[in-house]
Design a protein around this motif. Structure first.
Motif, mmCIF file in Angstrom:
data_model
loop_
_atom_site.group_PDB
_atom_site.id
_atom_site.type_symbol
_atom_site.label_atom_id
_atom_site.label_comp_id
_atom_site.label_asym_id
_atom_site.label_seq_id
_atom_site.Cartn_x
_atom_site.Cartn_y
_atom_site.Cartn_z
ATOM 1 N N ARG A 1 7.008 -1.156 -4.927
ATOM 2 C CA ARG A 1 6.554 -1.694 -3.633
ATOM 3 C C ARG A 1 6.003 -0.549 -2.778
ATOM 4 N NH1 ARG A 1 7.521 -6.761 -3.885
ATOM 5 N NH2 ARG A 1 6.994 -7.239 -1.706
ATOM 6 N N LEU A 2 4.770 -0.188 -3.107
ATOM 7 C CA LEU A 2 4.110 0.986 -2.504
ATOM 8 C C LEU A 2 2.609 0.764 -2.520
ATOM 9 C CD1 LEU A 2 3.283 4.048 -2.159
ATOM 10 C CD2 LEU A 2 4.123 4.392 -4.478
ATOM 11 N N PHE A 3 1.950 0.963 -1.385
ATOM 12 C CA PHE A 3 0.486 0.949 -1.384
ATOM 13 C C PHE A 3 -0.039 1.961 -0.365
ATOM 14 C CE2 PHE A 3 0.377 -1.403 2.540
ATOM 15 C CZ PHE A 3 1.172 -2.535 2.442
ATOM 16 N N ILE A 4 -1.369 2.168 -0.458
ATOM 17 C CA ILE A 4 -2.076 3.074 0.452
ATOM 18 C C ILE A 4 -3.033 2.227 1.280
ATOM 19 C CG2 ILE A 4 -3.619 5.086 0.624
ATOM 20 C CD1 ILE A 4 -0.968 5.701 -0.832
ATOM 21 N N GLY B 1 -8.149 0.576 0.299
ATOM 22 C CA GLY B 1 -6.723 0.375 0.063
ATOM 23 C C GLY B 1 -6.494 0.287 -1.422
ATOM 24 N N ILE B 2 -5.252 0.502 -1.848
ATOM 25 C CA ILE B 2 -4.896 0.362 -3.272
ATOM 26 C C ILE B 2 -3.377 0.240 -3.364
ATOM 27 C CG2 ILE B 2 -4.744 2.857 -3.680
ATOM 28 C CD1 ILE B 2 -6.066 2.287 -6.459
ATOM 29 N N ALA B 3 -2.910 -0.568 -4.319
ATOM 30 C CA ALA B 3 -1.472 -0.822 -4.467
ATOM 31 C C ALA B 3 -0.985 -0.304 -5.813
ATOM 32 C CB ALA B 3 -1.203 -2.322 -4.352
ATOM 33 N N ALA B 4 0.261 0.167 -5.870
ATOM 34 C CA ALA B 4 0.801 0.789 -7.085
ATOM 35 C C ALA B 4 0.671 -0.091 -8.342
ATOM 36 C CB ALA B 4 2.249 1.210 -6.866
ATOM 37 N N PRO B 5 0.881 -1.402 -8.240
ATOM 38 C CA PRO B 5 0.721 -2.208 -9.473
ATOM 39 C C PRO B 5 -0.679 -2.117 -10.078
ATOM 40 C CG PRO B 5 1.922 -3.454 -7.827
ATOM 41 C CD PRO B 5 1.419 -2.209 -7.137
ATOM 42 N N GLN B 6 -1.684 -1.770 -9.261
ATOM 43 C CA GLN B 6 -3.055 -1.659 -9.773
ATOM 44 C C GLN B 6 -3.230 -0.440 -10.678
ATOM 45 O OE1 GLN B 6 -4.923 -2.208 -5.665
ATOM 46 N NE2 GLN B 6 -6.400 -3.208 -7.005
ATOM 47 N N VAL B 7 -2.314 0.527 -10.563
ATOM 48 C CA VAL B 7 -2.348 1.661 -11.498
ATOM 49 C C VAL B 7 -1.098 1.584 -12.401
ATOM 50 C CG1 VAL B 7 -3.827 3.159 -10.081
ATOM 51 C CG2 VAL B 7 -1.331 3.217 -9.749
ATOM 52 N N SER B 8 -0.672 0.344 -12.617
ATOM 53 C CA SER B 8 0.415 0.031 -13.554
ATOM 54 C C SER B 8 1.755 0.663 -13.200
ATOM 55 C CB SER B 8 -0.004 0.417 -14.992
ATOM 56 O OG SER B 8 -1.193 -0.298 -15.299
ATOM 57 N N ARG B 9 2.005 0.810 -11.910
ATOM 58 C CA ARG B 9 3.328 1.261 -11.452
ATOM 59 C C ARG B 9 3.877 0.149 -10.570
ATOM 60 N NH1 ARG B 9 0.661 5.492 -12.866
ATOM 61 N NH2 ARG B 9 1.608 7.506 -13.340
ATOM 62 N N PRO C 1 7.045 -2.155 2.277
ATOM 63 C CA PRO C 1 6.457 -2.742 3.480
ATOM 64 C C PRO C 1 6.832 -4.212 3.663
ATOM 65 C CG PRO C 1 4.828 -2.682 1.741
ATOM 66 C CD PRO C 1 6.062 -2.041 1.185
ATOM 67 N N GLY C 2 6.736 -4.659 4.920
ATOM 68 C CA GLY C 2 6.971 -6.073 5.207
ATOM 69 C C GLY C 2 6.312 -6.483 6.505
ATOM 70 N N ILE C 3 6.082 -7.777 6.637
ATOM 71 C CA ILE C 3 5.554 -8.328 7.888
ATOM 72 C C ILE C 3 6.734 -8.877 8.680
ATOM 73 C CG2 ILE C 3 4.107 -10.146 8.909
ATOM 74 C CD1 ILE C 3 2.204 -9.834 6.516
ATOM 75 N N LEU C 4 6.935 -8.356 9.885
ATOM 76 C CA LEU C 4 8.064 -8.777 10.730
ATOM 77 C C LEU C 4 7.714 -10.017 11.538
ATOM 78 C CD1 LEU C 4 9.184 -5.249 12.065
ATOM 79 C CD2 LEU C 4 10.165 -6.566 10.158
ATOM 80 N N SER C 5 6.453 -10.083 11.995
ATOM 81 C CA SER C 5 6.013 -11.270 12.745
ATOM 82 C C SER C 5 4.490 -11.293 12.730
ATOM 83 C CB SER C 5 6.511 -11.213 14.198
ATOM 84 O OG SER C 5 5.867 -10.155 14.881
#
Ligand SMILES: O=C(NO)N[C@@H](Cc1ccccc1)C(=O)O
Ligand SMILES: [Zn+2]
Length: 157
Positions: free
Chosen positions: A58-61, A47-55, A84-88
């Protein structure tokens, strides 16, 4: 699709709350998705999240697949998850080993919900609602934390 530099612990961008993606069809967003997928593959990440590549979006893989660190990881098509979000979630939390491409040399036992209902928009702009469990639920929670400036070391026990 050049793999991108990964921000390391201490870089302030990892501690910011990322901004919602307004236009999924924006070429900047679509190329960020391609770069994130390439970077996760090159770094053998699940997995990887956009802030980790300095963007700070609210986006990840999520790209679970077995590798030497997580040999029993389920195989799945790398999936871009936007806003993304957690609904429950269930009550049960399970501790499991995690690492982070932004915190090299550390692993920690992190409690995560075993089962979560999530929503996200995919790269085609479709709204998805899915039930996740086990290791994939763990990756989702790890990446969602990145969008809120939280690192696994903040939660490790
Ligand atoms: O740093 C990241 N993603 O942000 N990558 C981690 C993701 C991860 C998440 C949960 C459990 C294990 C591993 C990786 O080693 O591929
Ligand atoms: Zn991480």
């Amino acid at each position: 699709d050049a793999p991108l530099e990964i921000a390391q612990l201490g870089n302030d961008i990892l501690r910011r709350k990322a901004q919602s993606v307004e236009r999924i069809d924006d070429p900047k967003i679509q190329s960020a998705i391609d770069n994130l997928i390439a970077t996760a593959r090159l770094k053998n990440g699940v997995g990887i999240a956009a802030p980790q590549v300095s963007r700070s979006y609210r986006l990840f893989i999520v790209a679970s697949r077995p590798n030497e660190r997580y040999p029993d990881a389920p195989e799945m098509e790398p999936t871009a998850m936007l806003n993304p979000g957690i609904l429950s979630h269930g009550e049960e939390r399970v501790k499991g080993w995690e690492g982070c491409l932004s915190v090299p040399g550390f692993r920690g036992l992190v409690p995560r919900y075993e089962r979560i209902e999530v929503e996200y928009w995919d790269r085609q702009g479709r709204h998805n609602v899915r039930e996740l469990s086990g290791f994939i639920a763990r990756i989702f929670q790890h990446e969602l934390d990145h969008l809120n400036g939280i690192l696994f070391i903040d939660r490790a026990e």
